[in-house]
Structures are given as C-alpha cells and as structure tokens.
Design a protein around this motif. Structure first.
Motif, PDB file in Angstrom:
ATOM      1  N   THR A   1       6.060  -5.695  -3.265  1.00  0.00           N
ATOM      2  CA  THR A   1       4.756  -5.009  -3.219  1.00  0.00           C
ATOM      3  C   THR A   1       4.882  -3.497  -3.368  1.00  0.00           C
ATOM      4  N   ASN A   2       5.972  -2.915  -2.888  1.00  0.00           N
ATOM      5  CA  ASN A   2       6.234  -1.480  -2.985  1.00  0.00           C
ATOM      6  C   ASN A   2       5.105  -0.637  -2.381  1.00  0.00           C
ATOM      7  N   TRP A   3       4.580  -1.089  -1.256  1.00  0.00           N
ATOM      8  CA  TRP A   3       3.506  -0.367  -0.570  1.00  0.00           C
ATOM      9  C   TRP A   3       4.012   0.799   0.265  1.00  0.00           C
ATOM     10  N   GLY A   4       5.265   0.754   0.680  1.00  0.00           N
ATOM     11  CA  GLY A   4       5.749   1.730   1.658  1.00  0.00           C
ATOM     12  C   GLY A   4       5.173   1.410   3.027  1.00  0.00           C
ATOM     13  N   LEU A   5       5.133   0.123   3.352  1.00  0.00           N
ATOM     14  CA  LEU A   5       4.461  -0.370   4.550  1.00  0.00           C
ATOM     15  C   LEU A   5       5.088   0.155   5.840  1.00  0.00           C
ATOM     16  N   CYS A   6       4.245   0.767   6.640  1.00  0.00           N
ATOM     17  CA  CYS A   6       4.599   1.203   7.987  1.00  0.00           C
ATOM     18  C   CYS A   6       3.495   0.694   8.907  1.00  0.00           C
ATOM     19  N   VAL A   7       3.862   0.357  10.140  1.00  0.00           N
ATOM     20  CA  VAL A   7       2.907  -0.299  11.028  1.00  0.00           C
ATOM     21  C   VAL A   7       2.968   0.313  12.426  1.00  0.00           C
ATOM     22  N   ALA A   8       1.798   0.562  12.992  1.00  0.00           N
ATOM     23  CA  ALA A   8       1.704   0.940  14.407  1.00  0.00           C
ATOM     24  C   ALA A   8       1.528  -0.339  15.205  1.00  0.00           C
TER      25      ALA A   8
ATOM     26  N   GLU B   1       0.368   0.742  -6.596  1.00  0.00           N
ATOM     27  CA  GLU B   1       0.551  -0.322  -5.615  1.00  0.00           C
ATOM     28  C   GLU B   1      -0.434  -0.213  -4.447  1.00  0.00           C
ATOM     29  N   LEU B   2      -0.939   1.002  -4.208  1.00  0.00           N
ATOM     30  CA  LEU B   2      -1.890   1.209  -3.113  1.00  0.00           C
ATOM     31  C   LEU B   2      -3.346   1.106  -3.580  1.00  0.00           C
ATOM     32  N   THR B   3      -3.531   0.666  -4.813  1.00  0.00           N
ATOM     33  CA  THR B   3      -4.880   0.422  -5.328  1.00  0.00           C
ATOM     34  C   THR B   3      -5.116  -1.062  -5.588  1.00  0.00           C
ATOM     35  N   THR B   4      -4.136  -1.897  -5.250  1.00  0.00           N
ATOM     36  CA  THR B   4      -4.282  -3.335  -5.487  1.00  0.00           C
ATOM     37  C   THR B   4      -5.287  -3.938  -4.510  1.00  0.00           C
TER      38      THR B   4
ATOM     39  N   ALA C   1       6.549   1.823  12.816  1.00  0.00           N
ATOM     40  CA  ALA C   1       7.662   0.979  12.374  1.00  0.00           C
ATOM     41  C   ALA C   1       7.666   0.934  10.851  1.00  0.00           C
ATOM     42  N   ASP C   2       8.794   1.278  10.251  1.00  0.00           N
ATOM     43  CA  ASP C   2       8.934   1.263   8.798  1.00  0.00           C
ATOM     44  C   ASP C   2       9.360  -0.147   8.376  1.00  0.00           C
ATOM     45  N   LEU C   3       8.434  -0.861   7.753  1.00  0.00           N
ATOM     46  CA  LEU C   3       8.701  -2.238   7.330  1.00  0.00           C
ATOM     47  C   LEU C   3       8.872  -2.357   5.818  1.00  0.00           C
ATOM     48  N   ALA C   4       8.996  -1.222   5.147  1.00  0.00           N
ATOM     49  CA  ALA C   4       9.096  -1.235   3.683  1.00  0.00           C
ATOM     50  C   ALA C   4      10.269  -2.079   3.186  1.00  0.00           C
ATOM     51  N   SER C   5      11.362  -2.102   3.922  1.00  0.00           N
ATOM     52  CA  SER C   5      12.529  -2.872   3.471  1.00  0.00           C
ATOM     53  C   SER C   5      12.274  -4.380   3.522  1.00  0.00           C
ATOM     54  N   PHE C   6      11.232  -4.799   4.207  1.00  0.00           N
ATOM     55  CA  PHE C   6      10.895  -6.223   4.292  1.00  0.00           C
ATOM     56  C   PHE C   6       9.854  -6.649   3.257  1.00  0.00           C
ATOM     57  N   GLU C   7       9.329  -5.689   2.517  1.00  0.00           N
ATOM     58  CA  GLU C   7       8.354  -6.030   1.478  1.00  0.00           C
ATOM     59  C   GLU C   7       9.034  -6.848   0.390  1.00  0.00           C
ATOM     60  N   GLN C   8       8.265  -7.692  -0.230  1.00  0.00           N
ATOM     61  CA  GLN C   8       8.808  -8.526  -1.293  1.00  0.00           C
ATOM     62  C   GLN C   8       8.087  -8.219  -2.592  1.00  0.00           C
TER      63      GLN C   8
END
Length: 175
Positions: free
Chosen positions: A81-88, A150-153, A72-79
């Motif tokens: 953070t700009n992680w490119g968050l995707c979730v299984a 952003e992925l090193t925070t 699931a691509d949840l990047a549009s719900f990030e506030q």
C-alpha cells in the motif's frame, strides 16, 4: 482531579514535546463537525488513529496534522500500500493546538498526549506558538505540492474518513 506540581508539569511537557514528528490524516469533514474543533480543546479518540508519515498535497477539505513522539510505525507491515502507516493507540488523547484555513482547506493541528498523564493538560493553558507557526507554514507549502498517490486511494481515504474525538452525530467522546 489530580493536582500536579511545577516539577511534574515540566517533566510531562518535556516528555510530550521532545522528538515530535508530524503525521497527517486527510479527511472530508462536514461543516457541523469541523466547527466543533477549537484551539485548546482536549479530545479522546476511542479507536485506533491511523495517519501517515508521508506528507504532501491534499485531495480532501481537511487535514489532521498530528504531532507525536509515540505513534507506532507500522509501515514495514504494509503489503504494497505504501501509505506510511503510523497508528496511535486506541483511546489516545489529543490537544487541539490550532485550527487554520488556507486556500479552501482546513488544518486541525493536534498534539498527541501521553497515555498516562494527559490529565495535566486539563489544568493548564498550553500554547506552542512557534510550533503552530511552523506547522502552518508546512501546511501552506504542501497545498501547492502534488498529493501522494497512495494517500488518495479510496481504501486510504475510507480508512481515515471518521473525525477524531467526535462522533458522527457531532458529540465529543467523553474524556
């Protein structure tokens, strides 16, 4: 254990590998935990699996590279953070395709299995040599790339700190 016929098997394999995308989850694994991952192993992650579709260099010792067509691509719900968050989904199953070391870093390549038909992978020896070779090549190339800031925070690294499919004490979660 349910038996699958060849037609069912081919259908499941085709739906599993069609449209694969690459996601990464960087982590520092203790040697005892990292050594548990073996090619061909099935793992079951009890929680949600966070990963990023943004792939760059690493600041950690290990990278889970997840190949999936149903994260699931949840990047549009990030506030911000700009992680490119995707979730299984919670309870996802993965097949360890490869464990590869290069330049002091280890990549554990995982194939995200279909939620309702992962059991077929218990019955077959499934190899994807050309895909594994490609994933290794991308990994090696990214080792010389700059990490994505952003992925090193601390927040992101804390979010991804847990091993997948294996408890902190080294015991695999039951399938």
């Amino acid at each position: 254990m349910e038996k699958f016929n060849q037609a069912e098997f081919n259908k499941v394999i085709n739906s599993t590998v069609s449209g694969l995308q690459m996601f990464v989850r960087d982590v520092n694994l203790p040697k005892e935990i990292a050594g548990k991952y073996k090619t061909g192993m099935l793992i079951h992650e009890l929680g949600y699996t966070d990963a990023s579709h943004r792939v760059g260099g690493m600041v950690t010792s290990h990278r889970f590279t997840i190949l999936s067509n149903h994260m699931a691509d949840l990047a549009s719900f990030e506030q911000g953070t700009n992680w490119g968050l995707c979730v299984a989904q919670r309870g996802a199953h993965f097949l360890v395709l490869d464990v590869y070391e290069a330049e002091g870093h280890t990549q554990i390549s995982l194939l995200h299995l279909p939620d309702d038909q992962w059991q077929i992978f218990e019955q077959v020896n499934f190899q994807m040599d050309s895909l594994v070779s490609n994933v290794r090549e991308i990994f090696e190339k990214n080792l010389s790339s700059a990490p994505i800031p952003e992925l090193t925070t601390a927040d992101w690294l804390r979010r991804c700190a847990a091993p997948l499919g294996i408890a902190d004490n080294g015991a695999p979660f039951p399938l």
